[in-house]
Design a protein around this motif. Structure first.
Motif, short mmCIF file in Angstrom:
data_model
loop_
_atom_site.label_atom_id
_atom_site.label_comp_id
_atom_site.label_asym_id
_atom_site.label_seq_id
_atom_site.Cartn_x
_atom_site.Cartn_y
_atom_site.Cartn_z
N THR A 718 0.86 -1.18 0.00
CA THR A 718 0.00 0.00 0.00
C THR A 718 0.89 1.23 0.00
OG1 THR A 718 -0.02 -0.04 2.42
CG2 THR A 718 -1.90 -1.04 1.30
N ARG A 719 0.31 2.34 -0.36
CA ARG A 719 1.01 3.59 -0.11
C ARG A 719 0.46 4.14 1.20
NH1 ARG A 719 0.89 8.39 -4.33
NH2 ARG A 719 1.75 6.74 -5.62
N MET A 720 1.35 4.64 2.05
CA MET A 720 0.92 5.12 3.36
C MET A 720 1.23 6.61 3.49
SD MET A 720 2.19 3.94 7.14
CE MET A 720 1.25 2.45 7.35
N VAL A 721 0.32 7.32 4.13
CA VAL A 721 0.57 8.72 4.44
C VAL A 721 0.25 8.93 5.92
CG1 VAL A 721 -0.10 11.12 4.00
CG2 VAL A 721 0.00 9.49 2.10
N GLN A 722 1.17 9.52 6.62
CA GLN A 722 0.94 9.84 8.03
C GLN A 722 0.56 11.32 8.13
OE1 GLN A 722 4.47 10.37 10.40
NE2 GLN A 722 3.48 9.68 12.28
N LEU A 723 -0.53 11.57 8.83
CA LEU A 723 -0.90 12.95 9.12
C LEU A 723 -0.73 13.15 10.61
CD1 LEU A 723 -4.17 13.27 7.00
CD2 LEU A 723 -1.85 13.92 6.37
N LEU A 724 0.00 14.18 10.98
CA LEU A 724 0.32 14.39 12.37
C LEU A 724 0.04 15.84 12.73
CD1 LEU A 724 2.24 12.83 14.69
CD2 LEU A 724 3.81 14.59 13.96
N VAL A 725 -0.69 16.02 13.82
CA VAL A 725 -0.97 17.38 14.28
C VAL A 725 -0.17 17.62 15.55
CG1 VAL A 725 -2.71 18.94 15.20
CG2 VAL A 725 -3.27 17.45 13.28
N ARG A 726 0.52 18.76 15.59
CA ARG A 726 1.31 19.12 16.78
C ARG A 726 0.73 20.38 17.38
NH1 ARG A 726 7.11 18.50 13.79
NH2 ARG A 726 6.26 20.18 12.54
N ASP A 727 0.57 20.37 18.68
CA ASP A 727 0.04 21.57 19.32
C ASP A 727 0.42 21.60 20.79
OD1 ASP A 727 -2.27 23.64 18.27
OD2 ASP A 727 -2.16 23.51 20.45
N LYS A 728 0.53 22.81 21.32
CA LYS A 728 0.84 22.97 22.75
C LYS A 728 -0.31 22.44 23.60
CE LYS A 728 4.67 25.72 22.84
NZ LYS A 728 5.67 24.72 22.44
N SER A 729 -1.52 22.54 23.05
CA SER A 729 -2.67 22.06 23.80
C SER A 729 -3.05 20.65 23.35
CB SER A 729 -3.87 23.00 23.60
OG SER A 729 -5.07 22.27 23.63
N PRO A 760 -2.83 8.80 19.65
CA PRO A 760 -1.62 9.52 20.05
C PRO A 760 -0.43 8.97 19.24
CG PRO A 760 -2.70 8.53 21.95
CD PRO A 760 -3.41 8.02 20.73
N ALA A 761 0.47 9.81 18.81
CA ALA A 761 1.67 9.33 18.12
C ALA A 761 2.50 8.53 19.11
CB ALA A 761 2.47 10.53 17.59
N PRO A 762 3.35 7.61 18.61
CA PRO A 762 4.20 6.84 19.54
C PRO A 762 4.96 7.75 20.51
CG PRO A 762 4.34 5.91 17.36
CD PRO A 762 3.48 7.13 17.23
N LEU A 763 5.44 8.87 20.03
CA LEU A 763 5.97 9.87 20.96
C LEU A 763 4.88 10.93 21.10
CD1 LEU A 763 9.64 10.30 19.74
CD2 LEU A 763 8.81 9.00 21.69
N GLU A 764 4.05 10.74 22.10
CA GLU A 764 2.86 11.58 22.23
C GLU A 764 3.24 13.02 22.55
OE1 GLU A 764 0.12 9.99 25.01
OE2 GLU A 764 -1.29 11.65 24.81
N ARG A 765 4.35 13.15 23.26
CA ARG A 765 4.79 14.48 23.64
C ARG A 765 6.23 14.62 23.21
NH1 ARG A 765 3.63 18.73 26.41
NH2 ARG A 765 5.01 19.46 28.07
N LEU A 766 6.53 15.69 22.50
CA LEU A 766 7.90 15.88 22.02
C LEU A 766 8.18 17.37 21.97
CD1 LEU A 766 10.30 14.13 20.89
CD2 LEU A 766 9.45 14.64 18.63
N ARG A 767 9.31 17.74 22.51
CA ARG A 767 9.72 19.15 22.52
C ARG A 767 8.59 20.08 22.95
NH1 ARG A 767 11.50 17.14 17.52
NH2 ARG A 767 13.64 16.42 17.68
N GLY A 768 7.87 19.66 23.95
CA GLY A 768 6.86 20.53 24.51
C GLY A 768 5.53 20.56 23.77
#
Ligand code: ADP
Ligand code: ZN
Length: 810
Positions: A718-729, A760-768
């Motif tokens: 398959t072709r895979m696309v990851q969509l990731l949202v990063r936010d302080k909240s 949650p991403a495998p690293l749910e919290r990163l660089r704040g």
């Protein structure tokens, strides 16, 4: 000027907008405003530099256009074929065109307009031949040295370039070369003629002085003062004293900036190699394609030491012999000094090395050599794919399975995959090279999209190492704390044996630092990074706790900062601790550690590799850096201390990565004239990746892994696309990703597209920041692409990462 002839330019700008912006081209810049040239423009309240991607006469309705302020290049910095590749990238990776073109150019390319020019004596005396010349000369007379841009704004000539060219030709104006810096000189030293014993005697009782002499004697070549200083921990004063004493001879030489000092003055000893029949066959296929001048993609595979490099370097020579240029891509050039040296020996000044460790000025200088056609063989990491070479004949992607080909910031492209695109457009031969090809390439070979070239034998007498499996569950007196590393009975026996035979040993522990966790036994405090939410790694020698995700560090405490108890315990083991344990078990054995910490020290990597190569050090402990590209003929034993470290990682490529690492480490054993041994310590001895690596059953591994990928709808099926949202909240991130998920799954185009998440991403919290993701995949890559184009916001007001063909799901 009639409206009909008004000219407009579409300019890709480094802003997160999907499409280029349109500007009006003033008359003065018409000649220079061509696709591929950079231009300075106003965007909102900012002044930015972008690349012109199209010039046309279609005035858009009802918009007031701003003018281009300045065109920075006299000749385009991106050629037509690279602009084509840029368009492909922007489309395929759903990345803003401005970010794509920026990634293709060396950082901070100085504008042509920054070039300084001046009037020569001849120019001051000779009468101007035209009004235009008169205007230019008048300004130069008044201003002295001035930049082209300043001149342009004063005289406002449309054809300033032509005027300057005419003046320069007659020697009437001078100009500095359009490059960052001219050649640099380095101080180098070598041993004076005479006996080593005399030199040592002359050096006297100073340990540093003797160290310098010994180092130079051992490497048998000149070295820069900086290198000697780093290798022998001697100050420049020590070197100066030795020069005065006549022990050393000092000289200056031009530094070829891009070359590692490791390669300085290396004697040209290349043993004559007669290709084996499998190698000749592979080379023959490649040469055939070069003669046809057609696009043809290959997968060149064969175990480590089977002579793949020899084949592709000869193919590169054949391409050059036919007047065509060559790109050699490697995952990380600093890790393959031996290859850089071999390439330098073969191609000399025809070679440009785009070293990832180079400063911007140095990189730019090499890039200019390529653009001017002075160097037509380019060696470098993934971005070297964008080298402005004409008449491309061959692109080699060495270690094509390496994840370093994937850029992990926007545009998130994969250099290996783009090599195929550039090669297709250029009509070149593409060779993907690997001992353990990626699953993508294996499947492509199976489906006939890549022609398979297989090397079946190992060069020389080297035979495959014997694999030895250690089942850690059966070890007595072993602690079962996660991440602990052990020297099993069997491993100790094998190490003793190898050392007794005078052989070298490589031990792999894929984790740097002393221990992954420093835990308080009294209260459970584990010193997490407040920004990333994961325990910081304990670096005992540096007395620091360092977050391996964001790099933030604090001093290692003596007692628990929470409960003040003296109960801190290091849990698990990194390379630093493995070294300590090793020294306890094998006192007096010379050992070095190779990981990012030790390689970062100045001269660190080169000096370390040289010590090991010379046999001054018998044992090398390291992270996966020890598995890359080095050739150590005296290594008889390699061991993976904890093969499971990756296996359970929440990433569908974890198994593939583990297998590749095991096979590469195995390949380091017994490359000389004797068969080696290879120890795998594991808690999961039955796992197919471990079994396959142990028995050298590459087909078996591919079968199992492809089966797993097919059943669970993972790439390459398959072709895979990851969509990731990063936010302080956290809430906002979660809401945004949930909204995207709903939009995607509810869309009529989503047929056949699988959506996993939101989660949650495998690293749910990163660089704040909080990170939530969804994975979209489909057997029909185009359908997935259409859906995303429909649904994804063109100009998102939040931090959205779009990763097409993700390599690391963090
Ligand atoms: P690979 O890229 O597959 O790991 P290399 O091309 O680096 O292998 O070859 C490993 C070693 O074997 C090198 O030192 C190389 O010079 C040598 N070698 C390659 N081909 C031959 C050959 N046909 N005969 C003898 N030595 C060879
Ligand atoms: Zn952190």
């Amino acid at each position: 000027m009639p409206e009909l002839f008004a000219t407009f330019a579409d300019i890709a700008l480094p802003v997160p907008l999907p499409d280029p912006l349109i500007y009006q081209v003033p008359l003065a810049w018409r000649a220079q405003a061509v696709p591929g040239a950079r231009a300075r423009v106003d965007v909102g309240k900012r002044r930015l530099i972008g690349v012109i991607v199209k010039v046309h006469h279609d005035r858009p309705e009802g918009i007031a256009l701003r003018p281009i302020l300045e065109v920075l290049d006299r000749e385009p910095v991106l050629t037509d074929d690279l602009l084509g590749l840029a368009r492909f990238m922007a489309d395929y990776y759903l990345a803003p065109m401005g970010e794509v073109v920026r990634a293709m150019l060396p950082a901070s390319l100085p504008p042509w307009g920054d070039r300084k020019i001046w009037l020569t004596d001849a120019g001051a005396l000779a009468p101007p031949r035209s009004d235009a010349e008169a205007a230019v000369i008048a300004v130069l007379r008044e201003k002295g040295r001035t930049t082209v841009a300043a001149l342009q704004s004063q005289v406002g000539l449309a054809d300033l370039d032509a005027v300057l060219a005419g003046l320069a030709e007659g020697g009437r104006v001078g100009g500095e070369e359009h490059r960052a810096r001219s050649a640099r000189y380095v101080n180098a030293v070598e041993l004076a003629r005479g006996e080593l014993a005399d030199h040592l005697a002359a050096a006297g009782r100073s340990a540093e002085g003797r160290g310098v002499v010994e180092y130079l004697a051992a490497i048998g070549r000149p070295a820069t003062v900086a290198e000697v200083g780093a290798a022998a921990s001697a100050s420049p004063a020590v070197v100066r004293r030795l020069v005065k004493l006549g022990v050393l001879r000092q000289f200056t030489q031009v530094e070829r900036l891009a070359l590692d000092r490791h390669m300085l003055g290396v004697p040209g000893e290349t043993p004559e190699i007669v290709l084996r029949s499998d190698q000749s066959h592979a080379l023959g296929q490649l040469v055939g394609v070069l003669d046809r001048q057609a696009f043809a993609p290959f997968l060149l595979r064969g175990m480590t030491g089977s002579g793949k490099t020899e084949v592709y370097l000869r193919a590169a020579e054949e391409a050059r012999a036919r007047g065509r240029s060559v790109i050699l891509l490697v995952p990380e050039i600093a890790l393959v000094p031996a290859l850089a040296r071999a390439v330098e020996q073969r191609f000399g000044d025809d070679l440009a090395i785009l070293h990832s460790g180079l400063g911007t000025g140095e990189r730019h200088q090499e890039w200019e050599r390529v653009r001017r056609g002075e160097a037509r063989v380019v060696l470098g990491p993934r971005s070297a794919l964008f080298a402005p070479l004409a008449d491309l004949g061959l692109i080699v992607v060495d270690e094509e399975q390496d994840t370093a080909y994937k850029q992990e910031v926007s545009p998130r492209y994969n250099g290996r995959d783009l090599a195929l695109v550039r090669g297709r457009d250029a009509g070149a031969a593409i060779v993907l090279v690997s001992a353990t090809p990626s699953l993508e390439s294996r499947l492509n070979a199976e489906r006939g999209k890549l022609e398979l070239l297989t090397l079946t034998e190992r060069a020389g007498q080297g035979r495959l190492p014997e694999g030895i499996l250690v089942d850690l569950r059966e070890e007595k007196e072993i602690s079962r704390r996660p991440g602990d590393v052990h020297f099993s009975e069997r491993l100790r026996f094998e190490i003793r044996q190898a050392l007794a035979d005078g052989d070298q040993v490589i031990l792999l522990r894929n984790r740097r630092g002393y221990s992954p966790i420093l835990l308080c036994r009294a209260c459970g405090e584990d010193m997490r990074c407040p920004d990333c939410g994961l325990p910081r790694t304990y670096h005992r020698r540096a007395k620091r706790l360092i977050c391996h995700y964001c790099g933030s560090m604090i001093r290692a405490p003596q007692v628990c900062p929470q409960c003040k108890e003296d109960a801190l315990e290091a849990i698990g083991a990194g390379t630093e601790r493995v070294e300590e344990d090793f020294k306890e078990l094998f006192p007096g054995v010379a050992v070095d550690v190779l990981d990012r910490d030790t390689a970062r020290r100045p001269g660190g990597l080169a000096a370390l590799l040289e010590r090991f190569d010379r046999g001054d050090v018998q044992v090398l402990i390291g992270t996966q850096m020890v598995s890359k590209g080095h050739h150590f003929p005296k290594v008889a034993l390699t061991a993976v201390l904890a093969a499971d470290a990756y296996l359970r990682f929440p990433d569908f490529r974890a198994v593939e990565r583990t297998y590749n690492l095991l096979v590469q480490v195995a390949g380091r054993a017994g490359r000389g004239d004797r068969p080696g041994r290879f120890v795998i310590q594991t808690w999961h001895p039955e796992h197919y990746a471990i079994q396959a690596a142990l028995r050298g059953d590459d087909e078996g591994f591919a079968r199992e892994e492809l089966h797993f990928r097919r059943v669970f709808h993972y790439p390459p099926y398959t072709r895979m696309v990851q969509l990731l949202v990063r936010d302080k909240s956290r809430d906002r991130a979660q809401e945004l990703i949930a909204g995207l998920t709903a939009q995607l799954s509810g869309h009529p185009l989503s047929k056949g597209v699988r959506i996993s998440g939101p989660a949650p991403a495998p690293l749910e919290r990163l660089r704040g920041e909080w990170r939530f993701q969804l994975l979209a995949r489909s057997a029909d890559g185009r359908a997935l692409h259409r859906l995303l184009e429909e649904v994804l916001p063109k100009n998102p007001s939040y931090d959205l990462v779009i990763d097409v063909d993700p390599q690391q799901l963090l």
